[in-house]
Design an enzyme around this catalytic site. Structure first.
Site, short mmCIF file in Angstrom:
data_model
loop_
_atom_site.label_atom_id
_atom_site.label_comp_id
_atom_site.label_asym_id
_atom_site.label_seq_id
_atom_site.Cartn_x
_atom_site.Cartn_y
_atom_site.Cartn_z
N LEU A 82 39.46 40.76 35.95
CA LEU A 82 40.34 42.02 37.43
C LEU A 82 39.96 41.98 38.67
O LEU A 82 40.61 42.59 39.61
CB LEU A 82 41.37 42.73 36.53
CG LEU A 82 42.28 42.34 35.51
CD1 LEU A 82 42.83 43.33 34.92
CD2 LEU A 82 43.81 41.12 36.19
N ARG A 83 38.71 42.22 38.34
CA ARG A 83 37.42 43.09 40.02
C ARG A 83 38.07 44.35 39.98
O ARG A 83 38.67 44.77 38.87
CB ARG A 83 37.87 41.88 41.12
CG ARG A 83 37.82 40.01 40.40
CD ARG A 83 36.26 39.85 39.69
NE ARG A 83 36.20 38.53 40.30
CZ ARG A 83 35.48 38.00 39.30
NH1 ARG A 83 34.33 38.88 38.17
NH2 ARG A 83 34.66 37.03 39.47
N ASN A 95 32.56 43.23 33.86
CA ASN A 95 31.42 43.06 35.06
C ASN A 95 31.28 43.24 36.72
O ASN A 95 31.42 42.43 37.72
CB ASN A 95 30.99 41.62 34.84
CG ASN A 95 31.60 40.55 35.13
OD1 ASN A 95 32.75 40.85 34.83
ND2 ASN A 95 31.38 39.75 35.69
N HIS A 154 28.62 36.71 25.71
CA HIS A 154 28.71 35.46 26.98
C HIS A 154 27.37 34.73 26.20
O HIS A 154 26.22 34.64 26.20
CB HIS A 154 28.36 35.93 28.27
CG HIS A 154 28.13 35.28 29.15
ND1 HIS A 154 28.58 34.32 30.17
CD2 HIS A 154 26.96 34.12 29.25
CE1 HIS A 154 28.91 33.30 30.76
NE2 HIS A 154 27.19 32.93 30.27
N HIS A 174 34.60 32.09 25.67
CA HIS A 174 34.78 30.68 26.70
C HIS A 174 33.78 29.63 26.03
O HIS A 174 32.73 29.12 26.72
CB HIS A 174 34.02 31.05 27.59
CG HIS A 174 33.37 31.91 28.52
ND1 HIS A 174 32.10 31.57 27.59
CD2 HIS A 174 32.98 33.48 29.15
CE1 HIS A 174 31.40 32.90 28.38
NE2 HIS A 174 31.92 33.47 29.06
N LEU A 224 31.17 29.65 34.34
CA LEU A 224 30.01 29.75 33.36
C LEU A 224 30.47 30.13 32.21
O LEU A 224 30.56 30.94 32.37
CB LEU A 224 28.78 30.54 33.75
CG LEU A 224 27.57 29.98 34.99
CD1 LEU A 224 26.97 30.70 35.82
CD2 LEU A 224 26.57 28.48 34.91
N HIS A 262 37.28 35.09 42.92
CA HIS A 262 36.29 34.39 43.66
C HIS A 262 36.96 35.12 45.21
O HIS A 262 37.52 33.34 45.31
CB HIS A 262 35.43 33.87 43.29
CG HIS A 262 34.45 34.42 42.94
ND1 HIS A 262 33.11 35.42 42.76
CD2 HIS A 262 34.23 33.81 41.19
CE1 HIS A 262 32.76 35.74 41.16
NE2 HIS A 262 32.92 35.07 40.64
O1 DOR Z 1 32.57 31.51 35.42
C1 DOR Z 1 32.53 32.71 35.30
N1 DOR Z 1 32.58 33.78 36.43
N2 DOR Z 1 31.36 32.79 34.88
C2 DOR Z 1 31.24 33.87 34.00
O2 DOR Z 1 30.78 34.34 32.77
C3 DOR Z 1 31.39 35.33 34.76
C4 DOR Z 1 32.82 35.11 35.69
C5 DOR Z 1 32.66 36.26 36.74
O3 DOR Z 1 32.74 37.07 36.75
O4 DOR Z 1 32.55 35.43 38.02
ZN ZN Z 2 34.53 35.61 32.34
#
Ligand code: DOR
Ligand code: ZN
Length: 350
Positions: free
Chosen positions: A21-22, A46, A141, A179, A224, A256
């Protein structure tokens, strides 16, 4: 006579067991899209800096609650970002308080904002032991980061080199391989009968590595773990639509801005929050497994996490293709919505 295919489906409200969610303007812009369909979500820690302590998780939860649309019943399930300095007692307290649902393991350098992740897995043994003791699950992960391991092999190597040893040393630890992208991971989860489950994303059910690379590079499909060969995608669809209780939805919707995606070195992540349920209905419908959609999105996750299923329902109806916006505007800039590459006929009445 064959029965006509269903055009209406009511299921318990789904949950998202892996969501980014940022924070700040981005949180404000993307949260309504998850809250529109999902009851709960496991919120990834993260951020920059990461959510490492119980106090930081409490503050982040407050910011999410404040950003929720009026009247929303969406519940964020918070996680802590595991570091080599994580205090087992802080985890135990946050878990006992009901503040934290799980702890997230990022191998250092594996993905976006994972620099504070784990390098030496022995250093986090005391935390993992404590989590096994108190019943706090570990979200993983699952990719090694050794530069000599090919990016398409990183998940399979992680299972052998990291996950199997951790699970052998701490068999009571409940682990969610997040994932998963390979037949190898699906087989590993299927062959295990205790304390292991896996989430599968919407986009990994739809794209393979050709979709990213053939005919020009598609930055919006880059995430990823990176999507693998078609045979792996097929294995994921089989696992997701099988009804097997060890597989459930974790969208990994990872917004993003386009400015950050469309770069010589672009960010990893697919933003699927707005159209995830329509995409999934299409995938399950195509596999003639609509009857298993509820297990994947709404039943198997709470069962593994030991939480009640949602009492509310959503209804999906099939008709003319539904148009989703190509982009969502956020205060940080536009974020492109995942384009599955086929029309979406299932509309969600939340
Ligand atoms: O594609 C991804 N984006 N994989 C991740 O593990 C992290 C995520 C992100 O935080 O943008
Ligand atoms: Zn993720």
């Amino acid at each position: 006579m064959t029965k006509p295919a269903p055009t209406r489906l009511t299921i318990r409200r789904p949950d998202d067991w892996h969501l980014h969610l940022r924070d700040g303007a981005m949180l404000q812009g993307v949260l309504p899209h998850s809250a529109a369909h999902f009851g709960r979500a496991i919120i990834m820690p993260n951020l920059v800096p990461p959510v490492v302590t119980g106090a930081q998780a409490a503050a982040y939860r407050d910011r999410i609650m404040a950003a929720l649309p009026e009247g929303s019943t969406f519940t964020p399930l918070m996680t802590l970002y595991l570091t080599e300095d994580t205090d087992p007692e802080d985890v135990a307290r946050a878990h006992a308080d009901g503040l934290v649902t799980a702890v997230k393991l990022y191998p250092a350098g594996a993905t976006t904002n994972s620099a504070s992740g784990v390098r030496d897995f022995d250093k986090v043994r005391p935390v993992l032991e404590k989590m096994a003791e108190i019943g706090c699950p570990l979200c993983v992960h699952g990719e090694v980061t050794d530069p000599e391991v090919d990016i398409f092999d990183r998940e399979a190597v992680f299972i052998d080199k990291v996950l199997k040893p951790i699970r052998k040393k701490t068999p009571d630890l409940r682990v969610i391989m997040e994932h998963v992208t390979t037949q190898d991971a699906v087989d590993y989860v299927r062959d295990t009968h205790k304390n292991l489950a896996a989430t599968i994303t919407t986009h990994h059910l739809i794209i393979n590595r050709n979709d990213i690379l053939v005919g020009g590079i598609k930055p919006h499909f880059y995430c990823l773990p990176v999507a693998k060969r078609e045979r792996h995608r097929i294995a994921l669809v089989q696992a997701a639509t099988s009804g097997d209780k060890r597989f459930f939805l974790g969208t990994d919707s990872a917004p993003h801005t386009d400015a950050n995606k469309l770069q010589p070195c672009g960010c990893a992540g697919c933003f699927t929050a707005p159209n995830t349920m329509s995409c999934l209905a299409e995938v399950f419908d195509a596999a003639k497994k609509l009857g298993q959609l509820e297990a994947f999105t709404s039943l198997n996750g709470p069962r593994f996490y030991g939480l009640p299923v949602n009492e509310e329902t959503i209804t999906l109806t099939k008709g003319e293709p539904v148009a989703y916006p190509a982009q969502v505007d956020t205060g940080d800039g536009p974020v492109t919505v995942f384009d599955p590459g086929f029309p979406l006929h299932w509309r969600i009445e939340a």
